[in-house]
Design an enzyme around this catalytic site. Structure first.
Site, PDB file in Angstrom:
ATOM      1  N   ALA A  37       4.001   2.283  -2.003  1.00 44.89           N
ATOM      2  CA  ALA A  37       3.127   1.666  -3.727  1.00 44.89           C
ATOM      3  C   ALA A  37       2.207   3.318  -3.192  1.00 44.89           C
ATOM      4  O   ALA A  37       2.483   4.267  -4.569  1.00 44.89           O
ATOM      5  CB  ALA A  37       2.699   1.206  -4.293  1.00 44.89           C
ATOM      6  N   HIS A  38       1.466   3.325  -2.807  1.00 46.84           N
ATOM      7  CA  HIS A  38       0.607   4.504  -2.300  1.00 46.84           C
ATOM      8  C   HIS A  38       1.137   5.665  -1.977  1.00 46.84           C
ATOM      9  O   HIS A  38       0.167   7.256  -2.246  1.00 46.84           O
ATOM     10  CB  HIS A  38      -0.799   4.628  -1.196  1.00 46.84           C
ATOM     11  N   GLY A  54       3.913  -0.594   3.922  1.00 48.12           N
ATOM     12  CA  GLY A  54       5.169   0.282   5.048  1.00 48.12           C
ATOM     13  C   GLY A  54       5.261  -0.792   5.894  1.00 48.12           C
ATOM     14  O   GLY A  54       5.912  -1.326   7.048  1.00 48.12           O
ATOM     15  N   ASN A 101       7.965  11.497   8.299  1.00 47.08           N
ATOM     16  CA  ASN A 101       6.243  11.656   7.800  1.00 47.08           C
ATOM     17  C   ASN A 101       5.929  13.208   7.966  1.00 47.08           C
ATOM     18  O   ASN A 101       4.850  13.162   7.517  1.00 47.08           O
ATOM     19  CB  ASN A 101       5.448  10.835   7.418  1.00 47.08           C
ATOM     20  N   THR A 120      -0.622 -15.693  -1.324  1.00 42.38           N
ATOM     21  CA  THR A 120      -1.229 -15.208  -2.634  1.00 42.38           C
ATOM     22  C   THR A 120      -1.471 -13.324  -3.039  1.00 42.38           C
ATOM     23  O   THR A 120      -1.440 -11.963  -2.690  1.00 42.38           O
ATOM     24  CB  THR A 120      -2.121 -15.522  -3.396  1.00 42.38           C
ATOM     25  N   CYS A 151      -2.027   7.916  10.120  1.00 41.94           N
ATOM     26  CA  CYS A 151      -2.714   6.665  11.659  1.00 41.94           C
ATOM     27  C   CYS A 151      -3.031   6.635  11.857  1.00 41.94           C
ATOM     28  O   CYS A 151      -3.265   6.032  13.010  1.00 41.94           O
ATOM     29  CB  CYS A 151      -1.410   5.398  11.075  1.00 41.94           C
TER      30      CYS A 151
END
Length: 382
Positions: A201-202, A71, A152, A238, A331
């Protein structure tokens, strides 16, 4: 001592099915998706299938999904390119956004001649929609509005559709950090007139280090990372195929079981609220976190009536009892500063009382919550 994990807003445990699928890809589909040989083509095919799968949950096309490291990167991509490439000269946001937004805006102010306007908040931390309309209409500058869908720290849920309609009625761009809502709420991005969104995703039982950015077609957004033509030129590097596959699997399971898991977690949260109120007189809840209508079902921000030593020690005291919780965003967990979110909405007297965030998942139980209530009751009485 049993360990109890109640910090799911920070990160979630990988689902076993996700681990199995990721392991299979790591073992069998290891070609570079940009290579033209059969190994690369197999990886490319799987990559694009995941992109289509993910896009389908939000009623958008695969070309509008750009894979990122999470994110924070997605937020940076949108904000920086909006100013650098799209001609945005004013950003409208709130003081309770994630630091991925606020710190990026701070840096942009140092690099570019942009104006930043903070929309007013109501007492409970909700966005003042009338003030948003006022600031949108105060000039003809090209504007970008960035407001998170689910906060959050205090769980407030933005009136997504209404805010989007207001923003678009003034011709502004709309971005939302949807990290806490993707995988937990059904979101139709075709129906909601939003230009950009970020996901990680986490937060829904997928792997760390992967997410995506929704970029509306023909937005002309330019890359943040240069060096290759991956992701249709939006993001060089990649692709981490095993992580993308893990995210795809986690999102599929989340949406396949959304109603059932929503009900289970909401029941846990309501049980926790009732138990806290019964056992700790004068306990309070920050923001709208105790509201079933205005808050996410996944978290509760609790304010104790007394201060057991320093407020900053409460998380440490809970950890000693085997309880994982949070004072705010993970964070900034290493920081001694108080939560910028709570500071924006609470009085000095309220800030002096210890606050703690508990966030839930399908892997929590009522028995765990009973234990937490008992620990908090002892700490509040000390």
């Amino acid at each position: 001592m049993n360990l109890i994990y109640l910090d799911n807003a920070a990160t979630t445990a990988l689902r076993p099915e996700v681990v199995v699928r990721m392991t299979k890809v790591l073992n069998e589909t290891y070609g570079n998706a940009s290579s033209s040989h059969s190994f690369g083509r197999s990886s490319k095919s799987l990559l694009e299938q995941c992109r289509k799968n993910i896009a389908s949950y939000f009623n958008v096309s695969g070309s509008e999904i750009v894979f990122t490291s999470g994110g924070t990167e997605a937020d940076n991509l949108v904000l920086r390119s909006a100013v650098r490439d799209l001609g945005v000269t004013e950003i409208i946001t709130s003081q309770i956004e994630h630091h991925a937004i606020l710190h990026t805006i701070d840096q942009l102010q140092k690099e570019y001649d942009i104006k930043v306007t903070y929309v007013k908040l109501k007492v409970d931390g909700s966005i003042d929609e009338e003030d948003l309309e006022s600031v949108l209409g105060h000039s003809d500058e090209k504007k970008l509005v960035t407001l998170m869908h689910v906060n959050n720290e205090i769980g407030n849920v933005l009136n997504f559709k209404n805010i989007a309609k207001i923003v678009k009625s003034y011709g502004a761009l709309f971005h939302s950090d949807t990290v806490q809502s993707i995988g937990h709420y059904k979101i139709d991005l075709k129906e909601i007139p939003i230009d950009f969104a970020a996901a990680s995703a986490h937060k829904f039982h997928g792997p760390k280090g992967v997410g995506f950015c929704f970029i509306r077609k023909e937005s002309s957004l330019k890359p943040l990372i240069f060096g290759g033509e991956q992701e249709r030129g939006h993001r060089a590097g990649t692709e981490s195929l095993h992580n993308i596959v893990g995210m795809d699997e986690a999102l599929k399971i989340s949406y396949d079981n959304l109603d059932e898991e929503h009900a289970y977690i909401l029941n846990l949260k309501n049980y926790f609220i009732a138990a806290l109120q019964s056992n700790i007189p004068n306990i309070s809840f920050n923001g709208c976190s105790d509201s079933e209508e205005k808050s996410t079902y996944t978290l509760l921000n609790v304010r104790l009536p007394k201060t057991p030593g320093k407020a900053s020690m409460l998380q440490f005291q809970l950890d000693l009892k085997g309880i994982a919780s949070s004072r705010g965003s993970a964070c900034q967990s290493g920081s001694s500063q108080e939560s910028h979110v709570l500071k924006a909405i609470l009085s000095d007297e309220e800030l002096a009382r210890p606050s703690i965030r508990f966030s839930f998942s399908i892997y929590n139980t009522k028995e765990e919550l009973d234990y937490v209530v008992g620990v908090l009751k002892t700490l509040a009485a000390s």
